[in-house]
Scaffold this motif. Structure first.
Motif, short mmCIF file in Angstrom:
data_model
loop_
_atom_site.label_atom_id
_atom_site.label_comp_id
_atom_site.label_asym_id
_atom_site.label_seq_id
_atom_site.Cartn_x
_atom_site.Cartn_y
_atom_site.Cartn_z
N LEU A 1 49.87 -3.50 53.13
CA LEU A 1 49.42 -4.40 54.06
C LEU A 1 50.81 -4.33 55.26
CD1 LEU A 1 48.83 -7.79 52.10
CD2 LEU A 1 47.32 -6.48 53.51
N ASP A 2 52.06 -3.81 54.90
CA ASP A 2 52.98 -3.70 55.75
C ASP A 2 52.68 -2.58 56.74
OD1 ASP A 2 54.75 -5.69 55.30
OD2 ASP A 2 55.81 -4.91 53.80
N SER A 3 51.79 -1.53 56.15
CA SER A 3 51.38 -0.40 57.13
C SER A 3 50.31 -0.76 58.30
CB SER A 3 50.85 0.61 56.21
OG SER A 3 49.42 0.40 55.84
N ILE A 4 49.75 -2.02 58.09
CA ILE A 4 48.93 -2.41 59.12
C ILE A 4 49.52 -2.66 60.67
CG2 ILE A 4 47.04 -4.25 59.69
CD1 ILE A 4 46.67 -4.68 56.82
N PRO A 5 49.08 -2.09 61.79
CA PRO A 5 49.62 -2.19 62.90
C PRO A 5 49.31 -3.60 63.32
CG PRO A 5 48.30 -0.13 62.79
CD PRO A 5 48.09 -0.86 61.53
N THR A 6 50.31 -4.13 63.99
CA THR A 6 49.93 -5.46 64.89
C THR A 6 48.58 -5.45 65.47
OG1 THR A 6 52.29 -6.01 64.98
CG2 THR A 6 50.98 -7.28 66.59
N GLY A 7 47.90 -6.63 65.40
CA GLY A 7 46.37 -6.68 65.98
C GLY A 7 45.35 -5.83 65.39
N VAL B 1 42.23 -4.74 62.87
CA VAL B 1 41.16 -5.56 62.23
C VAL B 1 41.37 -5.34 60.67
CG1 VAL B 1 38.80 -6.07 61.94
CG2 VAL B 1 39.88 -5.63 64.04
N TYR B 2 41.66 -6.44 60.09
CA TYR B 2 41.64 -6.44 58.51
C TYR B 2 40.84 -7.16 57.62
CZ TYR B 2 43.80 -7.81 53.98
OH TYR B 2 43.81 -8.32 52.70
N LEU B 3 39.91 -6.35 56.83
CA LEU B 3 39.00 -7.01 56.12
C LEU B 3 39.42 -7.23 54.56
CD1 LEU B 3 36.17 -8.18 55.38
CD2 LEU B 3 35.37 -5.57 55.34
N ASP B 4 39.29 -8.59 53.88
CA ASP B 4 39.73 -8.98 53.03
C ASP B 4 38.31 -9.23 52.06
OD1 ASP B 4 40.77 -9.97 50.49
OD2 ASP B 4 42.81 -10.37 51.50
N VAL B 5 37.84 -8.56 51.07
CA VAL B 5 36.92 -8.71 50.26
C VAL B 5 37.33 -9.16 48.88
CG1 VAL B 5 34.77 -7.82 49.41
CG2 VAL B 5 35.74 -6.83 51.33
N GLY B 6 36.97 -10.48 48.65
CA GLY B 6 37.36 -11.21 47.49
C GLY B 6 38.83 -11.56 47.57
N VAL C 1 28.84 -5.41 60.43
CA VAL C 1 29.25 -4.75 61.52
C VAL C 1 27.99 -4.70 62.45
CG1 VAL C 1 30.19 -2.36 62.49
CG2 VAL C 1 31.10 -3.81 60.35
N GLN C 2 26.77 -4.12 61.76
CA GLN C 2 25.47 -4.19 62.71
C GLN C 2 25.22 -5.26 63.59
OE1 GLN C 2 23.11 -2.61 60.00
NE2 GLN C 2 24.22 -0.86 59.53
N THR C 3 25.41 -6.55 62.95
CA THR C 3 25.07 -7.69 63.76
C THR C 3 26.04 -8.31 64.64
OG1 THR C 3 25.43 -9.00 61.97
CG2 THR C 3 23.17 -8.17 62.04
N GLY C 4 27.15 -7.68 64.63
CA GLY C 4 28.33 -8.39 65.48
C GLY C 4 29.16 -9.50 64.89
N VAL C 5 28.93 -9.62 63.67
CA VAL C 5 29.65 -10.80 63.02
C VAL C 5 31.23 -10.39 62.95
CG1 VAL C 5 30.02 -12.04 61.01
CG2 VAL C 5 27.74 -11.51 61.71
N MET C 6 31.59 -9.29 62.78
CA MET C 6 32.78 -8.60 63.01
C MET C 6 32.71 -7.11 63.42
SD MET C 6 33.76 -7.80 59.13
CE MET C 6 33.21 -6.38 58.00
N PRO C 7 33.83 -6.68 63.96
CA PRO C 7 34.24 -5.63 64.38
C PRO C 7 34.28 -4.34 63.24
CG PRO C 7 36.02 -6.49 64.93
CD PRO C 7 35.19 -7.58 64.29
N VAL C 8 34.11 -3.16 63.37
CA VAL C 8 34.56 -2.34 62.37
C VAL C 8 35.98 -2.50 62.10
CG1 VAL C 8 34.78 0.13 61.80
CG2 VAL C 8 32.84 -0.52 63.25
N PRO C 9 36.09 -2.65 60.78
CA PRO C 9 37.42 -2.99 60.19
C PRO C 9 38.33 -1.77 60.17
CG PRO C 9 35.96 -3.22 58.39
CD PRO C 9 35.09 -2.73 59.66
N HIS C 10 39.44 -1.77 60.61
CA HIS C 10 40.40 -0.72 60.57
C HIS C 10 41.12 -0.44 59.01
CE1 HIS C 10 40.99 -2.00 64.72
NE2 HIS C 10 40.26 -1.09 64.77
N VAL D 1 37.66 3.34 60.92
CA VAL D 1 38.20 2.85 59.23
C VAL D 1 39.41 3.81 59.18
CG1 VAL D 1 37.82 2.28 57.09
CG2 VAL D 1 35.82 2.14 58.93
N ALA D 2 40.70 3.45 59.17
CA ALA D 2 41.75 4.00 58.69
C ALA D 2 42.18 4.08 57.13
CB ALA D 2 42.95 3.76 59.54
#
Length: 252
Positions: A49-55, A57-62, A164-173, A199-200
């Motif tokens: 988590l500390d490697s995630i750049p500020t801003g 997009v983070y997706l948390d599943v579960g 992602v396809q319906t625009g509910v959220m952007p492509v998560p990084h 997706v990084a």
């Protein structure tokens, strides 16, 4: 105790980290344990988590009650999209988002992510806020063996690709997947999204004893994601029910 006194009860844990304050509501001992072990239960997750750049997009599943949702939002100032299908966990997840004033950064849905869209049932291992090891669609334990549930809730599932396809959220990084045995289904439901170079990295709880989970490793490696065996060895549980299970960090 009268109702007015009861309504004033709002036990919480406040943790100071990197000059910021994390607030977690603790309605029971399970949630207290999650707060007390935030930095020790899964140190590889905190490091990732500390490697995630500020801003980013983070997706948390579960997402459970939001331990890492809050961390990503407060510490990394990430744009957080969270999914937690169990009703009691979802309610506390929302309260933790509100308590940390993350309403503009984090949004959560009471839904499961899988390999298909469906209305079905979620089979609970226990009826407890902060509980885990629940299963959508099938009454199975984390080792994908049949198990009698403690309780059953109605639930809806969708896929990452559909979101992602319906625009509910952007492509998560950055994507964290921890759904106690059903991680392979989440990956199958993200086949198109994972091809996007945006997706990084992914952090996935994997049990190498399961062929379905060994498939995850092969599949992601085939898409150009790599993992570090040293990191996996350090994250691997050495004892207990989840012995051999580890958080695998995949990066492009």
């Amino acid at each position: 105790m009268n109702i007015q006194e009861y309504e004033k009860l709002n036990p919480f844990a406040a943790l100071e980290h990197q000059g910021r304050k994390l607030v977690y509501l603790i309605p029971n001992s399970m949630c207290l344990m999650r707060a007390e072990t935030l930095f020790t239960k899964e140190p590889s997750t905190i490091g990732w988590l500390d490697s995630i750049p500020t801003g980013a997009v983070y997706l948390d599943v579960g997402a459970n009650v939001g331990m890492y949702v809050v961390y990503a939002g407060v510490i990394r100032q990430a744009r957080v999209f969270a999914f937690e299908p169990e009703a009691q966990n979802y309610a506390l997840l929302q309260r933790n988002i509100q308590a940390n004033r993350l309403g503009t950064l984090a949004v959560a849905w009471c839904a499961a992510l899988s390999d298909t869209e469906a209305f079905d049932r979620i089979h609970l291992s226990q009826f407890l806020t902060g509980g885990s090891c629940h299963s959508f669609g099938e009454a199975l334990d984390p080792y994908l063996k049949e198990r009698k549930p403690a309780f059953v809730q109605g639930c809806y599932a969708t896929t990452i690709d559909k979101l992602v396809q319906t625009g509910v959220m952007p492509v998560p990084h950055y994507i964290k997947i921890d759904v106690d045995g059903f991680e392979h289904k989440v990956i199958k439901g993200a086949a198109d999204t994972l091809q996007d170079p945006a997706v990084a990295s992914l952090l996935i709880e994997i049990n190498p004893a399961l062929p379905e989970h060994r498939w995850i490793i092969e599949y992601l490696n085939g898409m150009g994601f790599r993992h570090d065996e040293k990191q996996v060895a350090e994250a691997e549980r050495k004892e207990g029910y989840f012995k051999g299970v580890a958080e695998y960090v995949f990066r492009r």
